[in-house]
Design a protein around this motif. Structure first.
Motif, PDB file in Angstrom:
ATOM      1  N   ARG A   1       0.838  -1.190   0.000  1.00 28.77           N
ATOM      2  CA  ARG A   1       0.000   0.000   0.000  1.00 28.77           C
ATOM      3  C   ARG A   1       0.877   1.245   0.000  1.00 28.77           C
ATOM      4  O   ARG A   1       1.963   1.243   0.549  1.00 28.77           O
ATOM      5  CB  ARG A   1      -0.898   0.010   1.233  1.00 28.77           C
ATOM      6  CG  ARG A   1      -1.968  -1.090   1.193  1.00 28.77           C
ATOM      7  CD  ARG A   1      -2.979  -0.820   0.086  1.00 28.77           C
ATOM      8  NE  ARG A   1      -4.007  -1.845   0.033  1.00 28.77           N
ATOM      9  CZ  ARG A   1      -3.950  -2.901  -0.752  1.00 28.77           C
ATOM     10  NH1 ARG A   1      -2.923  -3.081  -1.540  1.00 28.77           N
ATOM     11  NH2 ARG A   1      -4.928  -3.776  -0.763  1.00 28.77           N
ATOM     12  N   PRO A   2       0.394   2.324  -0.643  1.00 31.60           N
ATOM     13  CA  PRO A   2       1.158   3.569  -0.619  1.00 31.60           C
ATOM     14  C   PRO A   2       1.199   4.145   0.763  1.00 31.60           C
ATOM     15  O   PRO A   2       0.409   3.738   1.628  1.00 31.60           O
ATOM     16  CB  PRO A   2       0.369   4.455  -1.598  1.00 31.60           C
ATOM     17  CG  PRO A   2      -1.012   3.898  -1.601  1.00 31.60           C
ATOM     18  CD  PRO A   2      -0.850   2.424  -1.387  1.00 31.60           C
ATOM     19  N   PRO A   3       2.078   5.112   1.082  1.00 36.98           N
ATOM     20  CA  PRO A   3       2.895   5.746   0.050  1.00 36.98           C
ATOM     21  C   PRO A   3       4.160   4.978  -0.282  1.00 36.98           C
ATOM     22  O   PRO A   3       4.840   4.484   0.613  1.00 36.98           O
ATOM     23  CB  PRO A   3       3.253   7.089   0.688  1.00 36.98           C
ATOM     24  CG  PRO A   3       3.297   6.792   2.151  1.00 36.98           C
ATOM     25  CD  PRO A   3       2.221   5.764   2.388  1.00 36.98           C
ATOM     26  N   HIS A   4       4.393   4.862  -1.564  1.00 40.94           N
ATOM     27  CA  HIS A   4       5.693   4.414  -2.024  1.00 40.94           C
ATOM     28  C   HIS A   4       6.591   5.650  -2.046  1.00 40.94           C
ATOM     29  O   HIS A   4       6.157   6.741  -1.689  1.00 40.94           O
ATOM     30  CB  HIS A   4       5.558   3.778  -3.410  1.00 40.94           C
ATOM     31  CG  HIS A   4       4.443   2.780  -3.475  1.00 40.94           C
ATOM     32  ND1 HIS A   4       4.473   1.589  -2.795  1.00 40.94           N
ATOM     33  CD2 HIS A   4       3.239   2.826  -4.102  1.00 40.94           C
ATOM     34  CE1 HIS A   4       3.344   0.925  -3.025  1.00 40.94           C
ATOM     35  NE2 HIS A   4       2.584   1.659  -3.803  1.00 40.94           N
ATOM     36  N   SER A   5       7.822   5.503  -2.458  1.00 42.60           N
ATOM     37  CA  SER A   5       8.744   6.633  -2.419  1.00 42.60           C
ATOM     38  C   SER A   5       9.378   6.857  -3.784  1.00 42.60           C
ATOM     39  O   SER A   5       9.650   5.907  -4.515  1.00 42.60           O
ATOM     40  CB  SER A   5       9.857   6.399  -1.384  1.00 42.60           C
ATOM     41  OG  SER A   5       9.314   6.344  -0.088  1.00 42.60           O
ATOM     42  N   LEU A   6       9.597   8.117  -4.090  1.00 43.61           N
ATOM     43  CA  LEU A   6      10.334   8.520  -5.277  1.00 43.61           C
ATOM     44  C   LEU A   6      11.516   9.342  -4.786  1.00 43.61           C
ATOM     45  O   LEU A   6      11.342  10.445  -4.275  1.00 43.61           O
ATOM     46  CB  LEU A   6       9.442   9.360  -6.200  1.00 43.61           C
ATOM     47  CG  LEU A   6      10.054   9.804  -7.530  1.00 43.61           C
ATOM     48  CD1 LEU A   6      10.240   8.598  -8.449  1.00 43.61           C
ATOM     49  CD2 LEU A   6       9.154  10.835  -8.199  1.00 43.61           C
ATOM     50  N   ALA A   7      12.710   8.785  -4.898  1.00 47.31           N
ATOM     51  CA  ALA A   7      13.915   9.479  -4.437  1.00 47.31           C
ATOM     52  C   ALA A   7      14.600  10.111  -5.643  1.00 47.31           C
ATOM     53  O   ALA A   7      15.063   9.403  -6.548  1.00 47.31           O
ATOM     54  CB  ALA A   7      14.855   8.506  -3.741  1.00 47.31           C
ATOM     55  N   VAL A   8      14.653  11.431  -5.664  1.00 48.31           N
ATOM     56  CA  VAL A   8      15.254  12.167  -6.779  1.00 48.31           C
ATOM     57  C   VAL A   8      16.509  12.852  -6.268  1.00 48.31           C
ATOM     58  O   VAL A   8      16.433  13.729  -5.401  1.00 48.31           O
ATOM     59  CB  VAL A   8      14.269  13.197  -7.365  1.00 48.31           C
ATOM     60  CG1 VAL A   8      14.872  13.836  -8.612  1.00 48.31           C
ATOM     61  CG2 VAL A   8      12.939  12.543  -7.687  1.00 48.31           C
ATOM     62  N   ASN A   9      17.652  12.410  -6.774  1.00 51.11           N
ATOM     63  CA  ASN A   9      18.940  12.927  -6.300  1.00 51.11           C
ATOM     64  C   ASN A   9      19.053  12.818  -4.777  1.00 51.11           C
ATOM     65  O   ASN A   9      19.613  13.699  -4.115  1.00 51.11           O
ATOM     66  CB  ASN A   9      19.141  14.376  -6.741  1.00 51.11           C
ATOM     67  CG  ASN A   9      19.316  14.499  -8.242  1.00 51.11           C
ATOM     68  OD1 ASN A   9      19.701  13.553  -8.909  1.00 51.11           O
ATOM     69  ND2 ASN A   9      19.021  15.664  -8.783  1.00 51.11           N
ATOM     70  N   GLY A  10      18.501  11.750  -4.239  1.00 49.10           N
ATOM     71  CA  GLY A  10      18.559  11.533  -2.804  1.00 49.10           C
ATOM     72  C   GLY A  10      17.486  12.243  -2.005  1.00 49.10           C
ATOM     73  O   GLY A  10      17.424  12.082  -0.790  1.00 49.10           O
ATOM     74  N   ASN A  11      16.641  13.037  -2.680  1.00 51.60           N
ATOM     75  CA  ASN A  11      15.562  13.743  -1.992  1.00 51.60           C
ATOM     76  C   ASN A  11      14.304  12.876  -2.013  1.00 51.60           C
ATOM     77  O   ASN A  11      13.692  12.696  -3.067  1.00 51.60           O
ATOM     78  CB  ASN A  11      15.272  15.086  -2.682  1.00 51.60           C
ATOM     79  CG  ASN A  11      16.491  15.989  -2.712  1.00 51.60           C
ATOM     80  OD1 ASN A  11      17.229  16.073  -1.735  1.00 51.60           O
ATOM     81  ND2 ASN A  11      16.728  16.646  -3.836  1.00 51.60           N
ATOM     82  N   PRO A  12      13.888  12.313  -0.881  1.00 50.19           N
ATOM     83  CA  PRO A  12      12.739  11.400  -0.859  1.00 50.19           C
ATOM     84  C   PRO A  12      11.411  12.141  -0.924  1.00 50.19           C
ATOM     85  O   PRO A  12      11.209  13.148  -0.258  1.00 50.19           O
ATOM     86  CB  PRO A  12      12.903  10.665   0.474  1.00 50.19           C
ATOM     87  CG  PRO A  12      13.620  11.647   1.352  1.00 50.19           C
ATOM     88  CD  PRO A  12      14.514  12.457   0.445  1.00 50.19           C
ATOM     89  N   LEU A  13      10.503  11.609  -1.748  1.00 53.82           N
ATOM     90  CA  LEU A  13       9.166  12.162  -1.877  1.00 53.82           C
ATOM     91  C   LEU A  13       8.164  11.021  -1.806  1.00 53.82           C
ATOM     92  O   LEU A  13       8.412   9.932  -2.337  1.00 53.82           O
ATOM     93  CB  LEU A  13       9.007  12.897  -3.217  1.00 53.82           C
ATOM     94  CG  LEU A  13       9.930  14.087  -3.467  1.00 53.82           C
ATOM     95  CD1 LEU A  13       9.911  14.466  -4.941  1.00 53.82           C
ATOM     96  CD2 LEU A  13       9.511  15.265  -2.611  1.00 53.82           C
ATOM     97  N   ASN A  14       7.018  11.255  -1.170  1.00 58.10           N
ATOM     98  CA  ASN A  14       5.962  10.260  -1.181  1.00 58.10           C
ATOM     99  C   ASN A  14       5.386  10.139  -2.579  1.00 58.10           C
ATOM    100  O   ASN A  14       5.177  11.143  -3.269  1.00 58.10           O
ATOM    101  CB  ASN A  14       4.860  10.648  -0.190  1.00 58.10           C
ATOM    102  CG  ASN A  14       5.301  10.481   1.245  1.00 58.10           C
ATOM    103  OD1 ASN A  14       5.774   9.414   1.631  1.00 58.10           O
ATOM    104  ND2 ASN A  14       5.167  11.527   2.033  1.00 58.10           N
ATOM    105  N   LEU A  15       5.110   8.907  -2.996  1.00 60.81           N
ATOM    106  CA  LEU A  15       4.640   8.653  -4.354  1.00 60.81           C
ATOM    107  C   LEU A  15       3.301   7.931  -4.292  1.00 60.81           C
ATOM    108  O   LEU A  15       3.195   6.830  -3.752  1.00 60.81           O
ATOM    109  CB  LEU A  15       5.657   7.802  -5.112  1.00 60.81           C
ATOM    110  CG  LEU A  15       5.296   7.430  -6.554  1.00 60.81           C
ATOM    111  CD1 LEU A  15       5.150   8.688  -7.408  1.00 60.81           C
ATOM    112  CD2 LEU A  15       6.334   6.494  -7.141  1.00 60.81           C
TER     113      LEU A  15
END
Length: 263
Positions: free
Chosen positions: A75-89
């Motif tokens: 189940r979400p939230p999954h994570s989107l890590a962009v250049n090491g910056n984590p965001l809920n996906l």
């Protein structure tokens, strides 16, 4: 014998039942990249699910798009890590997602991480656009409630105030992207920062639902909204430094000073 046959049937069905979760990324493409903003029209590409990204200065913005598959009971939230910056996906029912991000020059990475902490897909690419200057100051805001609308506010040393109604400053600072549908990201960057003191605030502005924006206290998903603000100095250089702040917000209208720093 019956137990043995049931065991064989179970093993035969296991690959379908235990299929490993995967992720597909359609943007950004791995390798060398020479372009920035993908959509230069007056109606830029939208974030998921429907509201237009119609604020921010749209400088170097790229949509990170993809799909999560075979998630099973995850189940979400999954994570989107962009250049090491984590965001809920968060995704739609088919596992699709699209989030905006303003990439800087040099090496960049995008990684999709499952709700269980498993790395599902990682893409590394090099932004080779010579017209793009690396960010000396970057602030990234994300939060854990897709029905809440949070805003990033930055006050620069000369007294200018960057926020959703004034995304572009005359000193070169800019707010983009400005997440309008939860849960972010919102991002502030400066490539030639002024020397002096910067103030970083986060504001719980309101909520967002099927009917658009509202200020109903109970229309958010989580009782406490957990925001995460990442400050990155001298990004993609040997002098890069980063700090992450976790800030809880409980009531619409909350405005909290997250960080004061000097550059």
């Amino acid at each position: 014998m019956r137990s043995f046959l049931l065991l064989l049937i179970g093993l035969a069905c296991a690959p379908a039942l235990w299929a490993a979760p995967t992720a597909q990324l359609s943007e950004p493409v791995g390798g060398w990249r020479y372009h920035g903003l993908l959509d230069r029209s007056e109606n830029p590409q939208v974030a998921y699910p429907t509201p237009p990204i119609n604020r921010g200065i749209q400088r170097n913005r790229t949509m990170i798009q993809g799909q999560l598959k075979a998630l099973g009971h995850m189940r979400p939230p999954h994570s989107l890590a962009v250049n090491g910056n984590p965001l809920n996906l968060y995704t739609d029912d088919q596992g699709r997602f699209a989030r905006p991000y303003a990439f800087g020059a040099g090496s960049n990475s995008v990684e999709v991480i499952s709700a269980e902490g498993q790395s599902l897909k990682r893409v590394q690419f090099y932004e080779a656009n010579n017209l793009r200057t690396p960010a000396k100051i970057r602030l990234v805001l994300g939060w854990d409630d897709p029905k809440a609308e949070l805003d990033l506010h930055i006050v620069t040393p000369d007294g200018q105030h960057a926020f959703w109604a004034r995304p572009a400053l005359s000193n070169g600072g800019g707010l983009d992207p400005d997440g309008v549908d939860g849960p972010g990201p919102e991002m502030f960057t400066m490539t030639a920062p002024l020397h002096g003191t910067y103030l970083v605030y986060v504001n719980y502005w309101g909520n967002y639902g099927d009917g658009g924006y509202n200020f109903e206290e109970t229309s958010n998903q989580n009782e406490v909204i957990t925001s995460q603000i990442t400050l990155v100095l001298n990004e993609n250089t040997v002098d890069e430094k980063r700090e992450t702040f976790i800030v809880p917000l409980r009531a619409i209208g909350d405005l909290l000073l997250v960080k004061t720093f000097n550059y």
